[in-house]
Scaffold this active site. Structure first.
Site, mmCIF file in Angstrom:
data_model
loop_
_atom_site.group_PDB
_atom_site.id
_atom_site.type_symbol
_atom_site.label_atom_id
_atom_site.label_comp_id
_atom_site.label_asym_id
_atom_site.label_seq_id
_atom_site.Cartn_x
_atom_site.Cartn_y
_atom_site.Cartn_z
ATOM 1 N N ASN A 162 30.574 53.107 20.144
ATOM 2 C CA ASN A 162 30.214 54.459 19.741
ATOM 3 C C ASN A 162 29.083 54.345 18.726
ATOM 4 O O ASN A 162 29.306 53.969 17.585
ATOM 5 C CB ASN A 162 31.444 55.156 19.137
ATOM 6 C CG ASN A 162 31.108 56.508 18.533
ATOM 7 O OD1 ASN A 162 30.004 57.028 18.709
ATOM 8 N ND2 ASN A 162 32.062 57.081 17.804
ATOM 9 N N LYS A 183 27.457 56.612 17.378
ATOM 10 C CA LYS A 183 27.429 57.751 16.445
ATOM 11 C C LYS A 183 25.987 58.286 16.345
ATOM 12 O O LYS A 183 25.226 58.173 17.303
ATOM 13 C CB LYS A 183 28.019 57.351 15.088
ATOM 14 C CG LYS A 183 29.411 56.721 15.244
ATOM 15 C CD LYS A 183 30.181 56.603 13.966
ATOM 16 C CE LYS A 183 31.541 55.979 14.269
ATOM 17 N NZ LYS A 183 32.408 55.922 13.099
ATOM 18 N N HIS A 206 37.052 62.843 18.179
ATOM 19 C CA HIS A 206 36.812 61.816 17.154
ATOM 20 C C HIS A 206 37.111 62.419 15.781
ATOM 21 O O HIS A 206 36.857 63.603 15.550
ATOM 22 C CB HIS A 206 35.356 61.329 17.228
ATOM 23 C CG HIS A 206 35.131 60.097 16.427
ATOM 24 N ND1 HIS A 206 34.984 60.131 15.063
ATOM 25 C CD2 HIS A 206 35.077 58.795 16.778
ATOM 26 C CE1 HIS A 206 34.834 58.892 14.608
ATOM 27 N NE2 HIS A 206 34.885 58.060 15.631
ATOM 28 N N GLU A 266 35.576 62.270 13.106
ATOM 29 C CA GLU A 266 34.402 62.863 12.465
ATOM 30 C C GLU A 266 34.175 64.286 12.986
ATOM 31 O O GLU A 266 33.741 65.172 12.249
ATOM 32 C CB GLU A 266 33.176 61.959 12.688
ATOM 33 C CG GLU A 266 33.272 60.710 11.813
ATOM 34 C CD GLU A 266 32.634 59.465 12.385
ATOM 35 O OE1 GLU A 266 31.783 59.550 13.281
ATOM 36 O OE2 GLU A 266 33.017 58.358 11.930
ATOM 37 N N GLU A 282 42.435 55.570 16.016
ATOM 38 C CA GLU A 282 41.473 55.274 14.956
ATOM 39 C C GLU A 282 41.971 55.816 13.623
ATOM 40 O O GLU A 282 41.719 56.990 13.292
ATOM 41 C CB GLU A 282 40.120 55.911 15.287
ATOM 42 C CG GLU A 282 39.486 55.382 16.555
ATOM 43 C CD GLU A 282 37.975 55.520 16.530
ATOM 44 O OE1 GLU A 282 37.291 54.531 16.768
ATOM 45 O OE2 GLU A 282 37.481 56.631 16.229
ATOM 46 N N GLY A 327 34.638 52.756 9.302
ATOM 47 C CA GLY A 327 33.442 52.561 8.476
ATOM 48 C C GLY A 327 33.724 52.048 7.076
ATOM 49 O O GLY A 327 32.848 52.068 6.219
ATOM 50 N N SER A 329 36.543 49.675 11.906
ATOM 51 C CA SER A 329 36.049 48.413 11.324
ATOM 52 C C SER A 329 36.318 47.196 12.198
ATOM 53 O O SER A 329 36.613 46.107 11.695
ATOM 54 C CB SER A 329 36.615 48.209 9.911
ATOM 55 O OG SER A 329 36.164 49.249 9.053
HETATM 56 P P1 13P Z 1 33.516 51.625 12.707
HETATM 57 O O1 13P Z 1 33.732 50.545 13.742
HETATM 58 O O2 13P Z 1 32.128 51.691 12.199
HETATM 59 O O3 13P Z 1 34.567 51.546 11.644
HETATM 60 O O4 13P Z 1 33.750 53.022 13.464
HETATM 61 C C1 13P Z 1 34.866 53.192 14.230
HETATM 62 C C2 13P Z 1 34.721 54.444 15.013
HETATM 63 O O5 13P Z 1 34.788 55.532 14.471
HETATM 64 C C3 13P Z 1 34.457 54.324 16.437
HETATM 65 O O6 13P Z 1 34.557 55.559 17.073
#
Ligand code: 13P
Length: 258
Positions: free
Chosen positions: A9, A11, A97, A99, A169, A175, A216
Site C-alpha cells: 500500500n 498510500k 483502512h 487512515e 492492522e 507507521g 510496520s
Molecule cells: P506501515 O507498513 O508503513 O506501518 O503501514 C501499514 C499499513 O497501513 C498498510 O496498509
C-alpha cells in the site's frame, strides 16, 4: 490451502516518475515470484498511477489494487471514484483502512456499503480492521475487532465472504516501527477475526478467508508473521516503497506453504 498474499500500500506517496521507477525496479523479481502461483503479489499505488502501474505489470502476474473507492456507481460525487472506473486497472481494492476511518471519518456502515459495491463490480476487497492503542491497552481488542468484522460483513453471503481478503492492522503498529508480535497478531486473527467469521458463516468459511497482518512489516520481521498458522500474508506500507525490501517481503511468502 490459502495462497499467501503480499500487498504494498503506497498510500499518498510517489509521483509518476518514481512510481514507474519503483515498478521497474521490482518487476522482474516479483513476476518470478508471482509466476509460480504460490504467492499473490499486489501493488496499490495512488489513483493517478493505477493505469501506469497496470500497464507496466501486464502479463507479469503482479496484480494491482486501488487504495479506496466510493460505493455509488456514478453521479454528482465530486472527487470520488466509482468501482466500475477501477476494474480496467485494478483487481483488488483496499476498503476501510484505518487512515480512511480516522482521517476521513468512514463509518462501519460506509465500509460495508463499499464492500458490497466492490463485489458487485468484480473487485476483490481487502477489508481492513484493527484497534487503536487505547483499545489495545485496555484489553478490548477482541471485542473491537469482532465488532468491526460483524459490521463489515452485514448482508454478505458465505460465497462472497470466501472471496474477501481481510487485513488486521492494529493502528498502534502502523507507521510506528512498533510491529505487533507474530504470536499476538496470530491470536487476534485466529480468535477474533476467524472466530467472528465462524460465528457468522461457520468454520469452513472462516478457514477459507485469507487474512493479512499489517503494521510496520519489514524484510527483517516478515518471517515472524508469515510462519504463523492464521496469517496469510502482509499489507505493507512504508517498506513497499523500497524495491529490495518489498521483494524480500514477498519472497518470504514462499515459506508459507513449503
Ligand atoms: P506501515 O507498513 O508503513 O506501518 O503501514 C501499514 C499499513 O497501513 C498498510 O496498509
Amino acid at each position: 490451502m490459502r495462497t499467501p498474499i503480499l500487498a504494498g500500500n503506497w498510500k499518498m506517496n510517489t509521483n509518476l516518475a518514481s512510481a514507474t521507477e519503483l515498478v521497474n525496479a521490482m518487476k522482474n523479481d516479483l513476476s518470478q515470484l508471482a509466476a509460480n502461483g504460490n504467492v499473490h503479489v499486489v501493488l496499490c499505488p495512488p489513483f493517478p498511477y493505477l493505469a501506469r502501474v497496470n500497464e507496466l505489470t501486464r502479463g507479469t502476474g503482479i496484480q494491482v489494487g486501488a487504495q479506496n473507492m466510493y460505493y455509488e456507481l456514478k453521479g454528482a460525487f465530486t472527487g470520488e471514484v466509482a468501482p466500475a472506473m477501477l476494474v480496467d486497472f485494478a483487481e483488488y481494492v483496499i476498503i476501510g483502512h484505518s487512515e480512511r476511518r480516522q482521517i476521513f471519518h468512514e463509518s462501519d456502515e460506509v465500509v460495508n456499503k463499499k464492500i458490497h459495491a466492490a463485489l458487485a463490480n468484480d473487485l476483490k476487497p481487502i477489508v481492513c480492521c484493527g484497534e487503536a492503542l487505547e483499545t489495545y491497552e485496555n484489553g478490548e481488542t477482541d471485542v473491537w475487532v469482532r465488532g468491526q468484522i460483524h459490521a463489515a460483513m452485514q448482508g454478505l453471503s458465505a460465497d462472497q465472504v470466501r472471496g474477501l481478503v481481510i487485513a488486521y492492522e492494529p493502528i498502534w503498529a502502523i507507521g510506528t516501527g512498533k510491529a505487533a508480535t507474530g504470536a499476538g497478531a496470530n491470536a487476534v486473527i485466529g480468535i477474533s477475526i476467524r472466530g467472528a467469521l465462524a460465528d457468522l458463516y461457520g468454520e469452513d468459511v472462516a478457514q477459507s478467508v485469507r487474512v493479512q497482518y499489517g503494521g510496520s512489516v519489514t524484510a527483517k520481521n516478515i518471517d515472524e508473521f508469515i510462519v504463523q498458522p492464521d496469517i496469510d500474508g502482509a499489507l505493507v506500507g512504508g517498506a513497499s516503497l523500497k524495491a529490495d525490501e518489498f521483494i524480500a517481503i514477498c519472497r518470504a511468502g514462499l515459506k508459507k506453504n513449503s
